[in-house]
Design an enzyme around this catalytic site. Structure first.
Site, short mmCIF file in Angstrom:
data_model
loop_
_atom_site.label_atom_id
_atom_site.label_comp_id
_atom_site.label_asym_id
_atom_site.label_seq_id
_atom_site.Cartn_x
_atom_site.Cartn_y
_atom_site.Cartn_z
N GLN A 262 0.89 -1.32 -0.21
CA GLN A 262 -0.24 -0.04 -0.10
C GLN A 262 0.95 1.17 -0.04
O GLN A 262 0.38 2.49 -0.54
CB GLN A 262 -1.05 0.11 1.19
N VAL A 282 -6.40 7.49 -2.67
CA VAL A 282 -5.55 6.37 -2.16
C VAL A 282 -5.57 6.00 -0.76
O VAL A 282 -5.38 7.11 0.08
CB VAL A 282 -4.17 6.33 -2.94
N SER A 288 -6.24 0.25 4.20
CA SER A 288 -6.79 -0.86 3.25
C SER A 288 -7.29 -2.38 3.68
O SER A 288 -6.57 -2.67 4.54
CB SER A 288 -5.86 -0.83 2.18
N HIS A 290 -7.86 -4.50 2.05
CA HIS A 290 -7.13 -5.37 1.36
C HIS A 290 -5.95 -6.14 2.23
O HIS A 290 -5.47 -7.31 2.05
CB HIS A 290 -6.22 -4.87 -0.23
N ASP A 297 -10.94 -7.90 -5.61
CA ASP A 297 -11.18 -6.89 -6.47
C ASP A 297 -11.65 -7.66 -7.68
O ASP A 297 -10.69 -8.53 -8.30
CB ASP A 297 -10.32 -5.79 -6.82
N GLU A 341 -17.38 1.44 -5.52
CA GLU A 341 -16.44 0.51 -6.23
C GLU A 341 -17.34 -0.77 -6.49
O GLU A 341 -17.70 -1.56 -5.67
CB GLU A 341 -15.43 0.22 -5.16
N HIS A 344 -15.24 -4.24 -5.60
CA HIS A 344 -14.56 -4.70 -4.62
C HIS A 344 -15.65 -5.51 -3.70
O HIS A 344 -16.63 -5.05 -3.27
CB HIS A 344 -14.23 -3.48 -3.64
ZN ZN Z 1 -10.65 -3.16 -3.48
#
Ligand code: ZN
Length: 373
Positions: A262, A282, A288, A290, A297, A341, A344
């Site tokens: 990241q 960002v 995040s 993730h 994603d 998004e 996601h």
């Molecule tokens: Zn994502």
């Protein structure tokens, strides 16, 4: 040779007296044990039973029957005779300083009902802190909401005053730390779990690595080297397989990203588009989802714009069956702090995914209502 034992009359007299004392003593002891037993068999501890007898409250206590708050009060040094009636009425919580705090709150002028509410909405330490302050005015407005916390009283009030939101929304926002600026003073999430919550107010440390990270093959991913949590990946594969059976071609474009990944992304975008873009679009390292290994994603193998693809329509309606949620929907932007998004998806397990799908709520709201105890 036999000889009969003869005692002197004076010795005999002493023995008789001693015997009588012993009998009286034993009788008292038996009487005492019966009294204690009367209390312990209805749920009082031995320690409490002793104090109940010493304070001559046995008759009252027997009439009341089992009562955990009262039991705790009698066990405590802080027991106050004048608060006896309140101890019988205030709802028990397993707090170390229960009796001390009840005494303090009564002194501040709270009713038994209010004290029950205060105790139910905080830890022992929270209540001890709360008991130090002056009596607050708007207690029931917030604390009829069962996930409201006594330690956030001032923040609820401040948020409600400044935002003009209702009580429930204010409690929700504050419990999520969203009365603070994004990234300001975040909670550090330490443990991995399928229902963990990571967002702009709840971060992962640099060394946080999810459990059971495994590689994703090119049969499911669009590039080499992607990783994810094993359980989440098994679910993702099932979902992609089912989609394929129905004629849709899903593919994993991104999944686990470490803290360092990241940082790298942040740097790349900063060089390309500048600070303004980065701060807007960002996520900072640690913030995040993730990094949990539970986020994917997803793209379509045949369409460039996923949001316009048939695959997108399919996944929105079906992902919950495999334990995934559509994490950043347009309706959720205000709470998640993330712009829509379409790609996601976050693994949370089937039970939570179904609830979130059926009720159209964010993971944040689910967390506050059911997980943050
Ligand atoms: Zn994502």
């Amino acid at each position: 040779m036999k000889r009969k034992l003869r005692l002197k009359p004076s010795v005999l007299k002493v023995l008789k007296i001693l015997g009588t004392i012993l009998v009286i003593f034993l009788s008292l002891l038996i009487f005492y044990f019966i009294q204690v037993n009367d209390l312990t068999k209805i749920g009082y501890s031995k320690k409490a039973a002793n104090q109940i007898l010493i304070k001559f409250k046995k008759k009252d206590v027997i009439n009341i029957g089992k009562n955990k708050t009262l039991n705790k009060a009698f066990e405590s040094e802080a027991y106050k005779e004048k608060n006896f009636d309140s101890y019988t009425k205030i709802k028990y919580q397993n707090h170390e300083h229960l009796t001390e705090n009840i005494n303090k709150l009564l002194k501040k002028g709270y009713t038994n009902e209010e004290i029950s509410i205060i105790l139910a909405h905080g830890t022992d330490q929270d209540v001890s802190e709360f008991a130090k302050r002056d009596k607050v005015r708007y207690l029931e407005e917030f604390y009829t909401i069962d996930f409201a916390k006594i330690k956030y009283y001032d923040r609820y009030l401040n948020y409600m005053d400044s935002s003009r939101e209702d009580e429930e929304t204010s409690v929700l926002i504050v419990n999520l730390e969203m009365d603070k600026e994004e990234y300001e003073d975040p909670v550090v999430v330490k443990n991995f779990s399928y229902d963990m919550l990571v967002n702009k107010h709840r971060m992962l440390s640099k060394d946080f690595v999810p459990n059971d990270l495994v590689m994703i093959g090119l049969d499911y991913a669009s590039e080499k080297g992607l990783k994810a949590n094993r359980t989440a990946l098994i679910a993702a594969k099932k979902m992609i397989d089912q989609a394929e059976k129905e004629g849709y071609q899903l593919v994993i474009n991104s999944s686990y990203r470490s803290y360092e990944d990241q940082e790298e992304i942040e740097k790349t975008y900063r060089d390309l588009y500048g600070d303004n873009y980065v701060s807007k679009y960002v996520l900072r390292p640690g913030f995040s989802e993730h990094q949990t290994g539970l986020s994917f994603d997803i793209g379509s193998r045949r369409a460039n714009v996923f949001a316009k693809s048939e695959e997108y329509k399919w996944i929105v309606e079906n992902c919950y069956k495999f334990g995934f949620i559509y994490r950043f929907k347009t309706d959720f932007e205000e709470i998640t702090g993330i712009r829509h998004e379409a790609w996601h998806y976050r693994y949370v397990g089937k039970k939570i995914a179904k609830y979130i799908y059926d009720n159209n709520i964010t993971l944040e709201e689910y967390y506050v209502r059911f997980l943050d105890k």
